[in-house]
Design a protein around this motif. Structure first.
Motif, mmCIF file in Angstrom:
data_model
loop_
_atom_site.group_PDB
_atom_site.id
_atom_site.type_symbol
_atom_site.label_atom_id
_atom_site.label_comp_id
_atom_site.label_asym_id
_atom_site.label_seq_id
_atom_site.Cartn_x
_atom_site.Cartn_y
_atom_site.Cartn_z
ATOM 1 N N SER A 195 0.838 -1.197 0.000
ATOM 2 C CA SER A 195 0.000 0.000 0.000
ATOM 3 C C SER A 195 0.870 1.242 0.000
ATOM 4 C CB SER A 195 -0.921 0.013 1.235
ATOM 5 O OG SER A 195 -0.151 -0.014 2.418
ATOM 6 N N SER A 196 0.291 2.357 -0.369
ATOM 7 C CA SER A 196 0.984 3.642 -0.299
ATOM 8 C C SER A 196 -0.044 4.724 0.000
ATOM 9 C CB SER A 196 1.738 3.943 -1.599
ATOM 10 O OG SER A 196 0.869 3.905 -2.716
ATOM 11 N N THR A 197 0.426 5.830 0.548
ATOM 12 C CA THR A 197 -0.469 6.878 1.029
ATOM 13 C C THR A 197 -0.014 8.241 0.522
ATOM 14 O OG1 THR A 197 -0.950 5.628 3.052
ATOM 15 C CG2 THR A 197 -1.428 7.986 3.100
ATOM 16 N N LEU A 198 -0.973 9.044 0.086
ATOM 17 C CA LEU A 198 -0.699 10.424 -0.313
ATOM 18 C C LEU A 198 -0.869 11.327 0.899
ATOM 19 C CD1 LEU A 198 -0.231 12.683 -2.421
ATOM 20 C CD2 LEU A 198 -2.713 12.706 -2.786
ATOM 21 N N TYR A 199 0.154 12.145 1.159
ATOM 22 C CA TYR A 199 0.119 13.119 2.250
ATOM 23 C C TYR A 199 0.244 14.523 1.671
ATOM 24 C CZ TYR A 199 1.189 9.165 5.368
ATOM 25 O OH TYR A 199 1.167 7.981 6.051
ATOM 26 N N GLN A 200 -0.254 15.498 2.420
ATOM 27 C CA GLN A 200 -0.101 16.907 2.043
ATOM 28 C C GLN A 200 0.233 17.716 3.288
ATOM 29 O OE1 GLN A 200 -3.578 19.034 0.433
ATOM 30 N NE2 GLN A 200 -2.200 20.011 -1.028
ATOM 31 N N VAL A 253 -0.500 15.664 6.550
ATOM 32 C CA VAL A 253 -1.836 15.109 6.783
ATOM 33 C C VAL A 253 -2.128 14.094 5.694
ATOM 34 C CG1 VAL A 253 -4.296 15.618 6.922
ATOM 35 C CG2 VAL A 253 -2.631 17.261 7.845
ATOM 36 N N ALA A 254 -2.611 12.904 6.082
ATOM 37 C CA ALA A 254 -2.936 11.872 5.100
ATOM 38 C C ALA A 254 -4.155 12.283 4.288
ATOM 39 C CB ALA A 254 -3.197 10.543 5.809
ATOM 40 N N VAL A 255 -4.058 12.125 2.971
ATOM 41 C CA VAL A 255 -5.149 12.470 2.069
ATOM 42 C C VAL A 255 -5.895 11.228 1.635
ATOM 43 C CG1 VAL A 255 -5.756 13.503 -0.163
ATOM 44 C CG2 VAL A 255 -3.954 14.541 1.260
ATOM 45 N N THR A 256 -5.146 10.221 1.171
ATOM 46 C CA THR A 256 -5.776 8.962 0.738
ATOM 47 C C THR A 256 -4.744 7.854 0.757
ATOM 48 O OG1 THR A 256 -7.093 7.904 -1.010
ATOM 49 C CG2 THR A 256 -5.282 9.318 -1.726
ATOM 50 N N THR A 257 -5.206 6.626 0.975
ATOM 51 C CA THR A 257 -4.340 5.447 0.940
ATOM 52 C C THR A 257 -4.836 4.525 -0.175
ATOM 53 O OG1 THR A 257 -3.857 5.534 3.299
ATOM 54 C CG2 THR A 257 -3.539 3.416 2.217
#
Length: 379
Positions: free
Chosen positions: A363-368, A375-379
Motif C-alpha cells: 500500500s501507499s499513502t498520499l500526504y499533504q 496530513v494523510a489524504v488517501t491510501t
C-alpha cells in the motif's frame, strides 16, 4: 629425599566439578549476528540511523525474552556497516557482513546500493530484507534470498502517476529526478502511469543527489507552464525544490515520492512547505493497530521521533527471527524457506511474500502539508 606421590581427588569432588562444568556449558549463550547496512554518514545518515534503530529495538525486545533456538540460548547482536549511500561502499559493506557471518541483513537504504549488494548476499546464501529500497530491479534478478517489505516504485510512484492524472486532473506534468536508481526509478514509473491515464509530460529535467541549486531546471520547467511537478528524490532536495519554485513563482502542484514526507522537509522548506504533496510507502501509522504503540516506544527508547523506515526495519528483523524460531535454526540455509513462507502481522501491516520476494499486498499513502503538518489524504 622427597618422595613423589599423587593424591587422587575424592569421587564426590570430581562429580560436583563435572556437574558445574556441564551446567556452565549449558548456560552458555550463542551470539547471532544481525547485519544492518545503511548510510550512517553523509546526506542520508538520518535515514540510515532510523533503520539501524528500528532493528536495534527489535533485537532488544527479542533478547529480553531470552530466546532458545536449536536447543541453545541465543543473543542477537547488531553488526552495523556504513554503506555511505554509495554503490562501491555498499558492496564493501556487504562483503564485510558476509565475512562476519551474519545470519541475515536488514538493508540497504538506497536502491543504488541495494542492487549490487544483493548479489553479494545471494552468492553467500544470506537473506537480505530491504526496508526501503524500492527499485523493481532488486527483486527481478531471481535471487532466492532477497526480500522487500515495502511497496516498489511501480506501486508507489505508479499510484502517484495515476492519481495525478485521474484525481488531480493534471494535464501538463513536468518531472524531475536526482538520477539515482531510486529517484530515476520513481520518475520512470510515475511517467508510465500518468501517460497511461491520459496526462501529457511536457518536460523532464535531471539533477544529481548532491546538488543544492535547481534554478536552471526549474526555469526550464516554468517555460512549459505545467500544472504539476513530480520530483523523484529525497526530503532535503525536495524541500529546496519547493522553496525555489515559490521564488520563481511556479504555480504547479508539487508532488514528491517516497522519502519526502518527514519533519526535515517541513523544517527546510519552512512556510513554502504548505500545500506540497508526497506519496509514502505503507499506511499511516495512526490507523495501523500497532502503529501508535511503536511510535511511542521508539521515541521513549531513542529520544526522538522515527522517520519513515524504522517500522519497516523493525518488522524486517522480526520476520527473520520468527523464521529462525520456526526452523529451530540460525543457519540461513535452514531458515530461509520459513522466511519465504512468512505470514506475519507486523507494525506496518500484513507481511507475506510473492515468488520474487516482494509483498503480496502493498500500500501507499498520499500526504499533504497543511498548516505546517503532514496530513494523510488517501491510501
Amino acid at each position: 629425599m622427597v618422595s613423589r606421590f599423587r593424591i587422587s581427588p575424592r569421587p564426590a569432588f570430581v562429580a560436583v566439578s563435572l556437574m558445574l562444568m556441564a551446567g556452565s556449558a549449558c548456560a552458555q549463550t550463542t551470539e547471532v549476528k544481525v547485519g544492518v547496512a545503511s548510510p550512517l554518514t553523509g546526506a542520508n545518515a538520518a535515514y540510515g540511523k532510523d533503520i539501524e534503530n528500528g532493528v536495534r529495538l527489535a533485537l532488544d525486545e527479542a533478547n529480553a525474552a531470552h530466546p532458545t533456538i536449536g536447543g541453545r540460548k541465543v543473543r542477537f547482536v547488531i553488526d552495523s556497516q556504513d554503506d555511505q549511500a554509495d554503490p562501491r561502499a555498499g558492496v564493501q559493506a556487504a562483503q564485510k557482513l558476509v565475512d562476519d557471518k551474519v545470519a541475515f541483513v536488514v538493508g540497504h537504504f538506497n536502491s543504488g546500493t541495494t542492487i549490487p549488494a544483493s548479489q553479494i548476499y545471494a552468492k553467500a546464501g544470506i537473506p537480505m530484507i530491504t526496508p526501503s529500497a524500492t527499485n523493481p530491479v532488486i527483486t527481478q534478478a531471481g535471487f532466492d534470498t532477497i526480500y522487500r517489505i515495502i511497496a516498489t516504485d511501480a506501486q508507489n510512484a505508479g499510484n502517484a502517476g495515476a492519481y495525478a492524472a485521474t484525481v488531480t486532473k493534471a494535464r501538463r506534468i513536468a518531472v524531475m529526478d536526482d538520477r539515482t536508481a531510486f529517484g530515476q526509478g520513481e520518475a520512470d514509473e510515475f511517467i508510465k502511469a500518468a501517460k497511461a491515464h491520459g496526462a501529457a509530460i511536457v518536460d523532464r529535467e535531471f539533477t544529481n543527489d548532491k546538488a543544492v541549486d535547481f534554478s536552471a531546471q526549474l526555469t526550464a520547467i516554468k517555460s512549459h507552464q505545467p500544472d504539476l511537478l513530480f520530483f523523484g528524490g529525497l526530503d532535503a532536495q525536495a524541500a529546496q525544490v519547493v522553496k525555489r519554485m515559490h521564488q520563481l513563482d511556479i504555480k504547479a502542484q508539487f508532488v514528491g515520492g517516497g522519502g519526502v514526507k518527514d519533519a526535515d522537509f517541513i523544517k527546510i522548506a519552512g512556510p513554502d512547505a504548505n500545500g506540497a504533496q508526497a506519496w509514502e510507502y505503507g499506511q499511516p501509522m495512526n490507523v495501523l493497530p500497532k502503529g501508535k504503540d511503536f511510535e511511542a516506544k521508539f521515541k521513549q527508547k531513542f529520544g526522538k521521533d522515527m522517520l519513515a523506515y524504522a517500522p519497516f526495519a523493525y518488522d524486517a528483523a522480526w520476520i527473520a527471527i520468527k523464521a529462525m524460531e520456526k526452523a529451530n535454526s540460525t543457519d540461513p540455509a535452514k531458515f530461509n524457506a520459513d522466511l519465504k513462507a512468512t505470514d506475519y502481522q507486523g507494525v506496518t501491516g500484513t507481511i507475506a511474500f510473492n515468488k520474487n520476494g516482494d509483498l503480496k499486498n502493498s500500500s501507499s499513502t498520499l500526504y499533504q502539508v497543511q498548516n505546517g503538518k503532514w496530513v494523510a489524504v488517501t491510501t
